[in-house]
Design an enzyme around this catalytic site. Sequence first.
Site, PDB file in Angstrom:
ATOM      1  N   THR A 373      24.156  43.233  33.015  1.00  0.00           N
ATOM      2  CA  THR A 373      24.941  43.488  34.193  1.00  0.00           C
ATOM      3  C   THR A 373      24.577  42.522  35.315  1.00  0.00           C
ATOM      4  O   THR A 373      23.482  41.971  35.328  1.00  0.00           O
ATOM      5  CB  THR A 373      24.672  44.956  34.613  1.00  0.00           C
ATOM      6  OG1 THR A 373      24.901  45.767  33.468  1.00  0.00           O
ATOM      7  CG2 THR A 373      25.461  45.405  35.786  1.00  0.00           C
ATOM      8  N   THR A 391      29.606  43.564  33.758  1.00  0.00           N
ATOM      9  CA  THR A 391      28.632  43.672  32.678  1.00  0.00           C
ATOM     10  C   THR A 391      29.259  43.494  31.305  1.00  0.00           C
ATOM     11  O   THR A 391      30.455  43.758  31.132  1.00  0.00           O
ATOM     12  CB  THR A 391      27.923  45.049  32.726  1.00  0.00           C
ATOM     13  OG1 THR A 391      26.854  45.067  31.777  1.00  0.00           O
ATOM     14  CG2 THR A 391      28.868  46.206  32.413  1.00  0.00           C
ATOM     15  N   ASP A 415      27.073  52.858  25.858  1.00  0.00           N
ATOM     16  CA  ASP A 415      26.978  53.672  27.070  1.00  0.00           C
ATOM     17  C   ASP A 415      27.574  55.069  26.876  1.00  0.00           C
ATOM     18  O   ASP A 415      27.468  55.922  27.756  1.00  0.00           O
ATOM     19  CB  ASP A 415      27.655  52.972  28.255  1.00  0.00           C
ATOM     20  CG  ASP A 415      26.704  52.015  28.965  1.00  0.00           C
ATOM     21  OD1 ASP A 415      25.493  52.053  28.679  1.00  0.00           O
ATOM     22  OD2 ASP A 415      27.161  51.227  29.813  1.00  0.00           O
ATOM     23  N   GLY A 466      21.094  48.903  34.297  1.00  0.00           N
ATOM     24  CA  GLY A 466      21.358  50.212  33.686  1.00  0.00           C
ATOM     25  C   GLY A 466      21.177  51.322  34.705  1.00  0.00           C
ATOM     26  O   GLY A 466      21.626  51.208  35.845  1.00  0.00           O
TER      27      GLY A 466
HETATM   28  N1  GLY Z   1      26.216  49.012  30.932  1.00  0.00           N
HETATM   29  C1  GLY Z   1      25.430  49.597  31.916  1.00  0.00           C
HETATM   30  C2  GLY Z   1      26.196  50.500  32.804  1.00  0.00           C
HETATM   31  O1  GLY Z   1      27.390  50.324  32.975  1.00  0.00           O
HETATM   32  O2  GLY Z   1      25.625  51.418  33.332  1.00  0.00           O
END
Ligand code: GLY
Length: 561
Positions: A373, A391, A415, A466
């Site tokens: 991200t 991301t 996710d 994250g």
């Molecule tokens: N891929 C990490 C998020 O969107 O939280």
Amino acid sequence: MNAVRGLLAAWIAASAATSLAWANPAEAPRAMVATVHPLATEAALNAMREGGNAIDGAVAAALTLGVVDGFNSGLGGGCFLLIRTADGQFYAIDGRETAPAAATRDMYVRDGKPQTEWSKTGPLASGVPGALAAYELAVKEHGQRDLADLLRPAAEIAEQGFVLSNVYSQRLASTAAKLAQFEGSRAIFLKPEGQPYHEGETLRQADLAKTYRAIAEHGTNWFYRGPFAQQVAAWMAEHGGILTAKDFADYHPVRREPLVTQYRDYTIVGFPPPSSGGVHVAQILAMLERFDLKQLHEEDPAQFIHVTAEAMKLAFADRAFWLGDPGFARVPRGLIDRQYTQALSQKIDPARANRVKRHGTPPNHADEVFRHTTHIAAADAQGNWVAITATINTTFGSKVVVPGTGVVLNNEMDDFAIMPGVPNAFGLVGAEANAVAPGKRPLSSMSPTIVLRDKQPVMTVGAAGGPKIITQATLAIINHLDLGLSLHDAVAAPRFHHQWSPDELVVEHTMDEAIQARLREFGHTVREESSAGVTQAIAVGQAGELIGVHDPRVPGKTAGF
Ligand code: GLY
């Protein structure tokens, strides 16, 4: 008391040590951009100098990051854009990936066992990429430039190549073995003899340049309803994937209602679900409102950390149960109800770490619903402010580049909660609300945030990392607005993070040992990490100037004019 003063001195020294090593705040009157790469920041400033506004600048930066920082974000991934336009309106554009139509709840379960690698690497890991559609919508509706004009300079960099940084080469080295499994990725990121490119070497991405130029020439239909979608679908069909050309054709970015809450004298504007960021930044701040954080921090920094971490823990317990794509799950608006957050706050014992066994029960939860991200911060003197978090999920996403496209596909399917209680790449667990379903968007922690005082923007912040995105954004707001740290020091200060499960308090290694020892006395299981994410922020200075900061933990560039 002396011991406590010592802790405060240690905390300040750790922030200063970080500042000295990497200082790069910038100030300018008319435009400001902060990103993790100089070429992206320069692309944004060029777009703004050539007649664009902050929206054009931020999208130019995002497209350039897809070339020079492609392990974090790119056309193969998704994003959330939070925009404040010069007339004071707010817009939240959701470019999150969606699960393919053939996705099923148990697609990552075989014989009752979770297949955790399938959602992370290879043909089953990707959702339909949404970033490009979201950038197009943002520029068309709120920018002043053509998307094509923002794509072409990025294509030029992809074709000419750019010199790899230490960060890029490390991320490449750490994923080289997985990238090597896929012909398209191998051809770009590994040398003919199979070694990854090193720091100081030039990476050229001819196919990616062609893809950018084809979109500039033929429009985004070339990507979503033309050759790109067909090429990806053909590869998926041959390699056991389920993404189809129809999935691409059906993709659309979604305009959402920004999430607006009050924190002390400030209005916090955040991103609603399927981001969990807006809800939980708001929840954590609301739980902390009853504490005088500045005084607490001055009297005992460890207790300040303890209390804030307890609020984080309670918020993440709610995240694991309630949050998901609002088109599929009923995400209660009551999560940010004032009485509810005050009741949660009462669970915080200033002296002891609380064992949070389960999520809370917000009011009206049965009927009222909301519907790794990179972060870019941009603002201009007209009053346009933009926060984009983009991301492809973990480093190099699914590791798949379909040959000929140059585009790294995301692994955002990870996710989702692939099975109740099974942690994803970030150790996050989820429930029914975030189970896999066709066309559903996986829950995200991305937290693009804009803070107002008296209706005027005073700060924007967002992060990569994250679940640590949520806690970084919260800490930057607290550090700057409550503790009174400069924007740079607010971002540089040692961070801490609690996500309820696992029940541990993660602290950055720069956090003083004595503070860590005291946190253990409060009852926390403390675990050190080298770094807790990457934040970019912009604020308004005393004289109305724009002050920008990129995270001093990694290279980046903040500049304005
Ligand atoms: N891929 C990490 C998020 O969107 O939280």
